[in-house]
Enzyme design. Structure first.
Site, PDB file in Angstrom:
ATOM      1  CD  GLN A 265      -2.645  -1.163   2.651  1.00 57.40           C
ATOM      2  OE1 GLN A 265      -2.828  -2.224   3.231  1.00 57.40           O
ATOM      3  NE2 GLN A 265      -3.142  -0.024   3.137  1.00 57.40           N
TER       4      GLN A 265
ATOM      5  NE  ARG B  49     -12.668  -0.166   5.130  1.00 54.76           N
ATOM      6  CZ  ARG B  49     -13.672  -0.502   4.353  1.00 54.76           C
ATOM      7  NH1 ARG B  49     -14.445  -1.500   4.660  1.00 54.76           N
ATOM      8  NH2 ARG B  49     -13.944   0.186   3.261  1.00 54.76           N
ATOM      9  CB  CYS B  50      -7.425   0.989  12.428  1.00 57.62           C
ATOM     10  SG  CYS B  50      -5.751   1.037  11.786  1.00 57.62           S
TER      11      CYS B  50
ATOM     12  CD  GLU C 222      -8.697   3.871   7.774  1.00 56.44           C
ATOM     13  OE1 GLU C 222      -7.801   3.088   8.076  1.00 56.44           O
ATOM     14  OE2 GLU C 222      -8.563   5.105   7.847  1.00 56.44           O
TER      15      GLU C 222
HETATM   16  N1  MCN Z   1     -14.170   9.359  -1.853  1.00 54.54           N
HETATM   17  C1  MCN Z   1     -15.105  10.187  -2.436  1.00 54.54           C
HETATM   18  N2  MCN Z   1     -15.525  11.296  -1.742  1.00 54.54           N
HETATM   19  C2  MCN Z   1     -15.072  11.577  -0.499  1.00 54.54           C
HETATM   20  C3  MCN Z   1     -14.144  10.714   0.107  1.00 54.54           C
HETATM   21  C4  MCN Z   1     -13.698   9.607  -0.615  1.00 54.54           C
HETATM   22  O1  MCN Z   1     -15.559   9.925  -3.548  1.00 54.54           O
HETATM   23  N3  MCN Z   1     -15.491  12.649   0.157  1.00 54.54           N
HETATM   24  C5  MCN Z   1     -13.662   8.181  -2.579  1.00 54.54           C
HETATM   25  C6  MCN Z   1     -12.166   8.316  -2.844  1.00 54.54           C
HETATM   26  O2  MCN Z   1     -11.827   9.118  -3.889  1.00 54.54           O
HETATM   27  C7  MCN Z   1     -11.719   6.875  -2.955  1.00 54.54           C
HETATM   28  C8  MCN Z   1     -12.598   6.200  -1.898  1.00 54.54           C
HETATM   29  O3  MCN Z   1     -13.759   7.038  -1.766  1.00 54.54           O
HETATM   30  O4  MCN Z   1     -11.967   6.384  -4.233  1.00 54.54           O
HETATM   31  C9  MCN Z   1     -11.890   6.066  -0.526  1.00 54.54           C
HETATM   32  O5  MCN Z   1     -11.254   7.261  -0.247  1.00 54.54           O
HETATM   33  P1  MCN Z   1     -10.469   7.683   1.077  1.00 54.54           P
HETATM   34  O6  MCN Z   1     -11.408   7.898   2.174  1.00 54.54           O
HETATM   35  O7  MCN Z   1      -9.555   8.775   0.691  1.00 54.54           O
HETATM   36  O8  MCN Z   1      -9.602   6.394   1.474  1.00 54.54           O
HETATM   37  P2  MCN Z   1      -8.308   5.826   0.732  1.00 54.54           P
HETATM   38  O9  MCN Z   1      -8.500   5.853  -0.705  1.00 54.54           O
HETATM   39  O10 MCN Z   1      -7.092   6.413   1.326  1.00 54.54           O
HETATM   40  O11 MCN Z   1      -8.396   4.305   1.150  1.00 54.54           O
HETATM   41  C10 MCN Z   1      -7.851   3.813   2.339  1.00 54.54           C
HETATM   42  C11 MCN Z   1      -8.890   3.172   3.218  1.00 54.54           C
HETATM   43  C12 MCN Z   1      -8.234   2.344   4.213  1.00 54.54           C
HETATM   44  S1  MCN Z   1      -7.055   3.072   5.192  1.00 54.54           S
HETATM   45  C13 MCN Z   1      -8.502   1.013   4.333  1.00 54.54           C
HETATM   46  S2  MCN Z   1      -7.757   0.138   5.584  1.00 54.54           S
HETATM   47  C14 MCN Z   1      -9.425   0.375   3.427  1.00 54.54           C
HETATM   48  C15 MCN Z   1     -10.396   1.315   2.831  1.00 54.54           C
HETATM   49  O12 MCN Z   1      -9.788   2.426   2.403  1.00 54.54           O
HETATM   50  N4  MCN Z   1      -9.017  -0.665   2.660  1.00 54.54           N
HETATM   51  C16 MCN Z   1      -9.792  -1.036   1.582  1.00 54.54           C
HETATM   52  N5  MCN Z   1     -11.310   0.784   1.991  1.00 54.54           N
HETATM   53  C17 MCN Z   1     -10.991  -0.305   1.245  1.00 54.54           C
HETATM   54  N6  MCN Z   1     -11.751  -0.691   0.209  1.00 54.54           N
HETATM   55  C18 MCN Z   1     -11.357  -1.727  -0.562  1.00 54.54           C
HETATM   56  N7  MCN Z   1     -12.148  -2.085  -1.605  1.00 54.54           N
HETATM   57  N8  MCN Z   1     -10.214  -2.421  -0.321  1.00 54.54           N
HETATM   58  C19 MCN Z   1      -9.422  -2.111   0.726  1.00 54.54           C
HETATM   59  O13 MCN Z   1      -8.299  -2.772   0.943  1.00 54.54           O
HETATM   60 CU1  CUN Z   2      -5.281   1.044   9.766  1.00 53.56          CU
HETATM   61  S1  CUN Z   2      -5.727   0.039   8.065  1.00 53.56           S
HETATM   62 MO1  CUN Z   2      -5.874   1.394   6.538  1.00 53.56          MO
HETATM   63  O1  CUN Z   2      -5.189   2.698   7.464  1.00 53.56           O
HETATM   64  O2  CUN Z   2      -4.693   0.939   5.526  1.00 53.56           O
END
Ligand code: MCN
Ligand code: CUN
Length: 794
Positions: free
Chosen positions: A222, A369-370, A740
């Site tokens: 990641q 997811r934390c 998360e």
């Molecule tokens: N998004 C959006 N509008 C927002 C916020 C987010 O459209 N206001 C969209 C983003 O652009 C992105 C998705 O939602 O496509 C998730 O965005 P974000 O909250 O920024 O999270 P990350 O992309 O950084 O993903 C990480 C987060 C984490 S830490 C874990 S753990 C986790 C999770 O995402 N692991 C996942 N969701 C997951 N989902 C899938 N399918 N697989 C994982 O391994």
């Molecule tokens: Cu703590 S699990 Mo996600 O932040 O990759």
């Protein structure tokens, strides 16, 4: 450029279908195990069957005798090259392959490299290891008991099993507030270990090219750039000679942030043998040895005024880190962002002490997811809120509402010192209560009780910090937490965007294209998104802590704005007016006084390569590094209703309502997918998932017969609400993280609902998972049920 919201015309946000799904649904994704390299060899890892033992002898002769085995690497081999230990992301060291001792069941002892993966695996069984068993420690209580064996006797000066003692908040002020309280409410619980369980396990293919001295590693990570830095340290290769490629990833959930011995073995084997070496973890290997999450004992109390006002909170936490302290978390904080607890409530003062200990279990703590232990923080918070309301005899919803930070009270300093900036907590709660039919349900509950039926309702309301950092406060091993995006617009107006994040299923290929499209008017289908290759992507800290949208996503919008600024100059040149006379509407510049006279962004792109003004640098590409001023603080309300069967302890979910406010939603469909996935995981943690250890340190739950992954069949339906939108004031497009939230806030709603159904019994706590036998024990014995390991085997 500042991050102030730019009133870009509304364009590309919306429930666009995920671009990446076209290949995933056709089975055409390219995962690490799909990649073949010419002359590739295969590695398999021999793991320790014991949780704590001295390694007396490792005899590899029989394995090496196999004609198609190319090498057997042991701790001793590595020690000769000073490679037996590797640095962790929390400044500890971790054994790559065991030398002196094994310290958890499943620890890596040897690695066989062979012509095919089956031979490698068979040859592992031919390795003869002599162990001398040692007493085993499986929880923090045993870790600090008198006479406990020192697990980390490899570390100079490590006298016992305590890793750290850390505190935060105002001890004295909290003490005083408790002295003035009318009511003090207490709660003690254990958040059990849980497992991220991505469908794809970890794996890597290392390919060292002797002719160029370049090491290419395909890896399930990641955070490719952090891994590159770690590999540079371990393999003593300069960074420009290392290329980490993270191809499609079959789920990460935090599992794929740390550095694993298997990665290191494949790299060392490839350097040694000058052949590509693939290592793919199997499911049991993943369940038994990969980074776990949680395993925290939480104990706290709340000082209350009779009318319901919260005066102070005190928390004591004990974290079980396993045999190596290898959490990936901001280096300033010893227990992640646990102190983000109670951020949604207006609480004047708080204090938290925390102790981390080594045990004979696989390393872990921060994963799944934390957002760095926010899951434990919010679980304790919402369980404590329920207990306190009950002690006061107050209504659950009214107690929360009374203590919420008010809409006009931002920015707000939380009791442990974070700064929250926006939210409409009361409004979200209203939406949730209305959707679940709160008042009606309470009546039904009364009525059902009189007929011996147990109905319950659980609420969880929380704001959580997503999107580290700002670089002032957040770093991993000294590397500051910011992120980046690079955007190249080709002459035809098509574009490619690359970021320092690396999605694992979250839909970045779709949402980043939507952001560019929203800023520039280039259709999303004309934009390719690429992540995960350290040779091509700009430097970034990767995807975890839901930081991609808050940080890399912000960088995508900022780089698009840089491109727009240059395109504006090109437009002025093409339209033969000065820049000040140019107006922008989505995808097009025009002359203010003559709106029909305009050029499209695509025409500007062509001009950047064919007709630029004198003195202008050709091309239309740029990079933005984004250092967020603060974390983003989404807010969520989860409300669950259940019916518990008093005869069996089985509980069924009647209804689940989720109200998530994550600011502006780029793609509402993707956001809903994230929430549904998170709720399914929350339900699984609360209801069925149990990965624990017996007194000898054997992992109970090392397969999917014992460790349950819910399918659509087991998962209840969820009702999602999206009507509350509070834009993040400092994010360029007003978005907050969402990845998360539901997994963080969800578990408490399910547990609170079951305990609410049991409120007449006086039972205050049942530790997760709320398996039927535990619920039944609580009902019949009328006492709390703690699930703290060890499970007895005698
Ligand atoms: N998004 C959006 N509008 C927002 C916020 C987010 O459209 N206001 C969209 C983003 O652009 C992105 C998705 O939602 O496509 C998730 O965005 P974000 O909250 O920024 O999270 P990350 O992309 O950084 O993903 C990480 C987060 C984490 S830490 C874990 S753990 C986790 C999770 O995402 N692991 C996942 N969701 C997951 N989902 C899938 N399918 N697989 C994982 O391994
Ligand atoms: Cu703590 S699990 Mo996600 O932040 O990759």
């Amino acid at each position: 450029m500042t991050a102030a919201a730019d009133p870009a015309p509304d364009g590309a946000y919306g429930p666009v279908r995920r671009k990446e799904d076209a290949r995933f649904l056709r089975g055409q994704g390219t995962f690490v195990d799909d990649i073949q390299r010419p002359g590739m060899l295969y590695g398999a890892i021999l793991r320790s069957p014991l949780a704590h033992a001295r390694v007396v002898r490792v005899d590899t002769a029989a394995a090496l005798a196999h004609p198609r085995v190319r090498a057997v690497i042991t701790g001793e081999t590595l020690e000769q090259r000073k490679l037996a230990w590797m640095p962790t992301l929390s400044r500890d060291v971790q054994a790559v392959l065991a030398t002196d001792k094994v310290r958890f069941q499943g620890q890596e002892v040897a690695c066989v490299i062979a012509d095919d993966p089956y031979i490698a695996k068979d040859a592992c069984e031919a390795i003869d290891v002599e162990y001398e068993p040692l007493p085993v420690i499986v929880n923090p209580r045993q870790a600090v008991a008198e006479g406990a064996p020192v697990i980390r006797d490899d570390k100079e000066g490590q006298a016992g099993n305590v890793i750290y003692d850390w505190e935060v908040g105002d001890a004295e002020g909290t003490e005083q507030a408790f002295a003035e309280a009318d009511v003090v409410s207490r709660l003690q619980l254990h958040y059990p270990r849980s497992h991220p369980s991505p469908i794809e396990c970890c794996g890597s293919i290392a390919d060292f090219d002797r002719s160029t001295s370049k090491l290419t590693v395909y890896m399930t990570t990641q955070a490719p750039h952090i891994i590159r830095a770690a590999v540079a340290l371990v393999a003593e290769l300069p960074e420009h000679m290392i290329r980490i490629i993270s191809p499609d990833i079959g789920g990460g959930f935090g599992n794929k942030v740390p550095v694993y011995p298997g990665y290191v073995c494949s790299i060392l084997a490839s350097i040694l043998l000058e052949r590509p070496v693939k290592w793919i973890e199997d499911k049991s290997g993943n369940l038994i040895s990969t980074h776990f999450a949680r395993d925290v004992y939480l104990d706290g109390e709340m000082a209350l005024r009779r009318d319901g006002k919260i005066l102070a909170v005190r928390m004591r936490t004990q974290a079980d880190h396993g045999a190596f302290f290898s959490d990936a978390q901001p280096s300033k904080f010893k227990i992640g962002l646990m102190h983000s607890a109670f951020a949604a409530y207006d609480i004047p003062v708080a204090h938290m002490t925390t102790r981390g200990t080594y045990t004979n279990k696989a390393p872990g703590g921060v994963a799944y997811r934390c957002s760095f232990r926010v899951t434990e923080a919010m679980f304790f918070q919402e369980r404590m809120m329920q207990a306190a309301a009950q002690d006061l005899g107050m209504d659950q919803a009214a107690f929360r509402r009374m203590n919420f930070v008010r809409d006009d009270d931002f920015p707000h300093r939380t009791p442990f010192g974070f700064l929250t900036d926006s939210g409409q907590y009361g409004k979200c709660l209203d939406v949730g209560l209305r959707a679940i039919g709160y008042d009606d349900f309470r009546k039904q509950q009364e009525e059902a009780r009189s007929r011996g039926r147990l109905l319950g309702l659980g609420i969880s309301t929380m704001t959580e910090p997503l999107g580290a950092g700002n670089s002032r406060e957040y770093d991993i091993l000294g590397i500051k937490m910011f992120d980046s995006a690079e955007l190249k617009v080709h002459m035809t107006g098509k574009a490619i965007v690359r970021t320092g994040a690396r999605g694992q299923g979250q839909g970045h290929e779709t949402t980043w294209a939507q952001i560019v499209s929203h800023e520039l008017g280039i259709p999303a289908e004309d934009i390719v998104v690429e992540e995960g290759d350290t040779d091509t992507a700009p430097f970034g800290m990767g995807t975890y802590a839901s930081r991609s949208t808050p940080v890399a996503g912000a960088a995508v919008s900022m780089v698009s704005r840089k491109i727009r600024a240059k395109a504006r100059k090109l437009a002025a040149h093409l339209l033969e007016v000065s820049e000040e006379d140019i107006e922008w509407e989505l995808g097009r510049f025009y002359v203010r006084s003559a709106p029909d006279h305009g050029v499209t962004i695509q025409e500007c792109a062509m001009a950047a390569y064919s007709n630029m003004p004198d003195g202008m640098e050709p091309g239309l590409e740029n990079t933005a590094y984004y250092d967020p001023p603060n974390l983003t603080w989404p807010f969520a309300v989860y409300i669950v209703t259940v019916e518990v069967d008093p005869e069996t302890g089985v509980w069924d979910v009647l209804n689940t309502v989720a109200v998530d406010d994550c600011g502006v939603r780029i793609n509402p469909m993707i956001v809903e997918g994230q929430i549904m996935g998170g709720l399914a995981e929350a339900y699984a943690m609360a209801n069925m998932q149990f990965i624990t250890f017996d007194a000898e340190g054997n992992c109970v739950g090392s397969n999917y017969m014992d460790y349950m992954l819910p399918t659509a069949w087991e998962t209840p339906g969820f009702e999602l609400h999206s009507e509350v939108v509070t834009p993040c004031p400092h994010h360029p497009i007003g978005a907050k993280g969402i990845g998360e939230c539901a997994a963080v806030g969800g578990p408490a709603a399910f547990v609170n609902a079951v305990l609410d159904a049991l409120s007449e019994t006086g039972v205050r706590n049942i530790d997760m998972p709320l398996l039927p036998d535990r619920v039944w024990e609580a009902i019949t014995q009328r006492h709390d049920v703690s699930g703290a390991p060890p499970v007895r085997t005698d």
